[in-house]
Design a protein around this motif. Structure first.
Motif, short mmCIF file in Angstrom:
data_model
loop_
_atom_site.label_atom_id
_atom_site.label_comp_id
_atom_site.label_asym_id
_atom_site.label_seq_id
_atom_site.Cartn_x
_atom_site.Cartn_y
_atom_site.Cartn_z
N UNK A 1 0.81 -1.22 0.00
CA UNK A 1 0.00 0.00 0.00
C UNK A 1 0.84 1.26 0.00
N UNK A 2 2.12 1.12 0.32
CA UNK A 2 2.99 2.30 0.47
C UNK A 2 3.43 2.88 -0.85
N UNK A 3 3.78 4.15 -0.79
CA UNK A 3 4.34 4.84 -1.95
C UNK A 3 5.76 5.27 -1.65
N UNK A 4 6.36 5.99 -2.56
CA UNK A 4 7.74 6.45 -2.38
C UNK A 4 7.84 7.30 -1.12
N UNK A 5 8.80 6.93 -0.27
CA UNK A 5 9.08 7.72 0.92
C UNK A 5 8.11 7.52 2.07
N UNK A 6 7.07 6.72 1.86
CA UNK A 6 6.07 6.54 2.90
C UNK A 6 6.66 5.89 4.15
N UNK A 7 7.71 5.12 4.00
CA UNK A 7 8.25 4.37 5.12
C UNK A 7 9.49 5.03 5.73
N UNK A 8 9.67 6.29 5.47
CA UNK A 8 10.80 7.01 6.03
C UNK A 8 10.45 7.43 7.46
N UNK A 9 10.86 6.63 8.42
CA UNK A 9 10.57 6.90 9.83
C UNK A 9 11.88 7.22 10.53
N UNK A 10 11.88 8.33 11.25
CA UNK A 10 13.05 8.74 12.01
C UNK A 10 12.79 8.51 13.50
N UNK A 11 13.60 7.68 14.15
CA UNK A 11 13.40 7.47 15.58
C UNK A 11 13.99 8.63 16.39
N UNK A 12 13.31 8.97 17.47
CA UNK A 12 13.83 9.95 18.42
C UNK A 12 13.50 9.46 19.82
N UNK A 13 14.08 10.08 20.82
CA UNK A 13 13.86 9.71 22.21
C UNK A 13 14.07 8.21 22.43
N UNK A 14 15.11 7.67 21.80
CA UNK A 14 15.38 6.23 21.87
C UNK A 14 15.95 5.88 23.25
N UNK A 15 15.38 4.84 23.84
CA UNK A 15 15.89 4.30 25.09
C UNK A 15 15.97 2.79 24.95
N UNK A 16 17.15 2.24 25.25
CA UNK A 16 17.36 0.80 25.16
C UNK A 16 17.83 0.30 26.52
N UNK A 17 17.14 -0.70 27.04
CA UNK A 17 17.51 -1.33 28.30
C UNK A 17 17.76 -2.80 28.02
N UNK A 18 18.93 -3.30 28.47
CA UNK A 18 19.29 -4.70 28.26
C UNK A 18 19.44 -5.37 29.60
N UNK A 19 18.81 -6.53 29.72
CA UNK A 19 18.92 -7.34 30.93
C UNK A 19 19.11 -8.78 30.48
N UNK A 20 20.34 -9.26 30.58
CA UNK A 20 20.63 -10.62 30.14
C UNK A 20 20.37 -10.80 28.66
N UNK A 21 19.46 -11.73 28.33
CA UNK A 21 19.17 -12.06 26.94
C UNK A 21 17.92 -11.35 26.43
N UNK A 22 17.51 -10.28 27.13
CA UNK A 22 16.33 -9.53 26.73
C UNK A 22 16.66 -8.05 26.62
N UNK A 23 16.18 -7.41 25.56
CA UNK A 23 16.38 -5.97 25.37
C UNK A 23 15.03 -5.33 25.11
N UNK A 24 14.83 -4.16 25.72
CA UNK A 24 13.60 -3.39 25.52
C UNK A 24 13.99 -2.07 24.87
#
Length: 112
Positions: A46-69
């Motif tokens: 269903x997408x067109x040109x550029x429709x899927x250009x998503x910029x992430x912001x406010x990224x937070x990554x937490x890793x605990x053992x074999x799991x990442x959020x």
């Protein structure tokens, strides 16, 4: 994988050895990898040109053992924003997604 509408890359993102769940904005959850991939295939078609250009912001990554959020705000070309949450687990030495959910930001909190 999403930005390039690449279904093969999207297939590789998702876990094979763990239960998976995807919640697209405004939809009920999908709890089967094949159905999740089918949903992304339909989105890509269903997408067109550029429709899927998503910029992430406010990224937070937490890793605990074999799991990442990972939480972030996904900013879309039209000025929209989605709050997104993904959970990854280690599988054969690589991080694989087990949950992805995104919700549109319709109201912003006032600055404090």
């Amino acid at each position: 994988s999403f930005t390039n509408a690449d279904l093969n890359a999207m297939t590789d993102v998702w876990a094979n050895q763990y239960p998976v769940k995807c919640v697209h904005p405004g939809m009920e959850s999908i709890n089967d990898k094949d159905l999740i991939l089918k949903s992304f295939e339909q989105i890509f078609e269903q997408g067109g040109d550029g429709q899927f250009s998503i910029q992430p912001s406010q990224v937070q990554i937490d890793i605990s053992g074999a799991t990442a959020i990972c939480s972030c705000v996904e900013e879309t070309p039209g000025g929209g924003m989605l709050e997104a949450l993904s959970i990854y687990k280690r599988e054969s030495g690589a991080w694989k997604m087990t949950l992805h959910m995104a919700s549109p930001v319709l109201l912003e909190l006032p600055s404090l």
